[in-house]
Design an enzyme around this catalytic site. Structure first.
Site, short mmCIF file in Angstrom:
data_model
loop_
_atom_site.label_atom_id
_atom_site.label_comp_id
_atom_site.label_asym_id
_atom_site.label_seq_id
_atom_site.Cartn_x
_atom_site.Cartn_y
_atom_site.Cartn_z
N GLU A 1 25.12 5.06 -14.80
CA GLU A 1 24.49 4.03 -13.98
C GLU A 1 25.48 2.94 -13.59
OE1 GLU A 1 21.72 4.18 -12.54
OE2 GLU A 1 20.92 5.94 -13.57
N CYS B 1 15.41 10.31 2.44
CA CYS B 1 15.04 9.04 3.07
C CYS B 1 16.29 8.17 3.21
CB CYS B 1 13.98 8.34 2.23
SG CYS B 1 13.11 7.00 3.08
N CYS C 1 12.68 13.28 7.70
CA CYS C 1 11.26 13.08 7.41
C CYS C 1 10.51 14.40 7.23
CB CYS C 1 10.62 12.26 8.51
SG CYS C 1 11.22 10.54 8.57
N CYS D 1 10.40 15.44 3.65
CA CYS D 1 9.94 14.45 2.68
C CYS D 1 8.65 14.90 2.00
CB CYS D 1 9.73 13.10 3.35
SG CYS D 1 9.14 11.82 2.23
N CYS E 1 3.25 8.14 3.81
CA CYS E 1 4.25 7.20 4.32
C CYS E 1 3.70 6.42 5.52
CB CYS E 1 5.53 7.95 4.71
SG CYS E 1 6.83 6.87 5.35
#
Length: 549
Positions: free
Chosen positions: A133, A289, A296, A299, A305
């Site tokens: 991270e 995204c 899209c 997705c 959405c």
């Protein structure tokens, strides 16, 4: 209508036992949480909370503010339309299910995911997640993979990293950028080993409070992925996903908008698979995204959405064949203007589609600085040709890294040559100043600084090799230079130097470098330098004493 839950109700829910990471880790996680509570209590020495226990969740800053903040929060919620919220449980459940099913099918095979999945020891698992991270902050996945693999091979445990030197950390981190990340990671490892008994804090709250350099996002990622805490996370990818799914067009860097995004993330996180859910949300933003040209059609949550619904609405509205307006839901704030909608100053852009969400405020351009730096080389040094490097201060930009001797340029100063010569002589003693040559220019952009390096070279031909150097300086071979803890900017500078030496190739165009023969327009800093260095470039005559001193 809002989904606001009272603070005390949320906190009471957080006090319930978390879902176990695995059946064999319940006792380990419980004992670890007890240790970190004691550590937090002793380190902060806070007074007891309402339940009489020091270091409990009831002492978080939100609760310490008490009921005083509630009126402000009521006003905030009143100015947000339910259109931007998840109002039904089945909607949240559907979002979780669709996203996790897609993640199980499409997730990328990344080394830190394999490491965390295969590691049974919770401390080592948390450490593996922590390293990934930190490295992934402001850095692309493709760049991080090799760095992460080398790091974990060299320091597979917290104890290994804690015993390493800062020089070793900087050396491995070199080229990854944002060098303070590596330093803070090592500082955190030392604190865990020396002050926490070698055990990582296992909640987002204690991770953020006990470990240096660990913010809200990193703490949530470690707690959810490594320890199974049901806490949401918000990074750049998640911001984009949430803003589009709920048609939030306002600037996400705004404090009010950021707080709402964290609320949404916490509402959506799957308590049964919090780590997978958070990684799935980040994965969706990174691969589908995306900022520009999102995919899209691929997705998994397209049906939920609102940005996609808005695009369809705009397309239908633009069709002349339709009679009347399309029957779709719109934002309808109860009072005033909704704070989460697109700014009225920025109307809908049909060319952007779902990328209308979110609209980020324009960033302030980085400030411009100029520096003169010199590659000083001894071609006939004992053991082979060597170049001089000096170490930067322990704090500030590029702290602790090695670089070529440099001086900061100010256009108002009148003694640039003298300043650079004195800097070189302070490290290497008397030098043949007349041999100093200007080689080119390198532009390197840091997060907040655009730094232009005027690159010079000085070769000590026919001189007695310099064998001693003061502390903070070292002579390295070219091979040692390429493995030393030097920044990407210095590697660019060295490519310019190599490109101007006989028998070497020119520097890469991607290095953003230019040479005196190829430059079309000179910068202000270079013009200042040229006025002082021109005699050195055109002739081999010695510099007058009045200048050289």
């Amino acid at each position: 209508m809002t989904l606001r839950v009272s603070r005390l109700s949320r906190l009471w829910a957080m006090r319930k036992p978390r879902a176990a990471v695995g059946s064999g880790h319940r006792k380990q996680a419980a004992s670890q949480e007890g240790r970190e509570k004691r550590a937090l209590s002793s380190s902060q020495a806070k007074p007891s909370g309402p339940d009489g226990c020091a270091g409990t969740i009831l002492e978080c800053p939100e609760v310490s503010a008490g009921l005083a903040r509630q009126p402000e929060e009521v006003v905030l919620q009143a100015s947000i339309s339910p259109y931007h919220l998840f109002r039904a449980t089945d909607e949240v459940t559907a979002f979780r299910g669709k996203l996790l099913s897609w993640y199980d099918r499409e997730k990328r095979d990344l080394p830190w995911r394999r490491w965390a999945e295969n590691e049974v020891d919770l401390d080592r698992r948390a450490y593996a997640v922590w390293v990934s991270e930190v490295m992934l902050q402001q850095t692309q996945v493709a760049t991080v993979i090799n760095y992460y693999t080398r790091w974990m091979q060299k320091w597979p445990t917290l104890q290994d990293l804690a015993s390493a030197s800062l020089e070793e950390v900087n050396q491995l981190w070199a080229g990854l950028g944002y060098y303070s990340r590596g330093r803070r990671l090592q500082e955190g490892a030392r604190k865990v080993v020396e002050e926490l008994g070698g055990h990582m804090p296992c909640t987002a709250e204690t991770l953020q409070q006990l470990l240096p350099g660990v913010g809200r996002y990193t703490a949530g990622a470690i707690a959810s992925i490594a320890f199974g805490q049901a806490t949401g996370v918000v990074d750049g990818n998640v911001v984009r996903v949430l803003c589009r799914v709920r048609a939030i067009g306002a600037d996400p860097s705004n404090t009010v908008i950021s707080q709402q995004l964290w609320r949404l993330a916490q509402q959506l996180v799957d308590p049964a698979r919090p780590g997978d859910f958070n990684q799935a949300a980040m994965e969706l933003g990174a691969t589908v995204c995306t900022p520009q040209s999102p995919h899209c059609s691929q997705c998994p949550v397209q049906s939920l959405c609102r940005a996609h619904q808005r695009v369809e609405w705009e397309q239908l509205s633009a069709s002349r064949s339709l009679l009347g307006s399309p029957d779709v839901e719109e934002c309808a704030p109860t009072t005033g203007q909704c704070q989460l909608c697109l700014p009225t100053t920025e109307p809908w852009d049909r060319t952007l589609g779902v990328a209308n969400f979110p609209r980020k405020a324009s960033r302030r351009p980085p400030r411009e600085e100029c520096s003169a730096t010199c590659v000083l080389e001894q071609p006939r040094a004992l053991g082979g040709a060597r170049i001089l490097l000096v170490q930067r201060p322990k704090s500030g930009l590029l702290a602790g890294l090695w670089e070529f001797p440099s001086v900061t340029l100010e256009p108002s100063e009148k003694h640039q040559y003298k300043a650079l010569l004195q800097e070189l002589q302070s490290w290497a003693g008397p030098l043949p100043a007349a041999h100093l040559r200007r080689l080119g220019e390198v532009v390197h952009i840091f997060s907040h600084i655009k730094l232009t390096y005027q690159v010079y070279g000085l070769t000590l031909e026919g001189q007695t090799p310099v064998t001693t150097t003061p502390p903070g300086a070292r002579w390295l071979t070219r091979e040692e230079f390429h493995t030393a803890a030097v920044s990407t900017a210095m590697k660019k500078v060295f490519r310019v130097y190599e490109g101007q030496q006989p028998g070497t190739c020119k520097g890469s165009k991607r290095s953003q470098v230019s040479t005196p023969s190829s430059r079309k327009k000179t910068s202000r800093g270079q013009q200042v330098l040229d006025s002082f260095f021109q005699p050195l470039v055109s002739t081999d005559a010695p510099i007058p004493n009045s200048v050289a001193k």
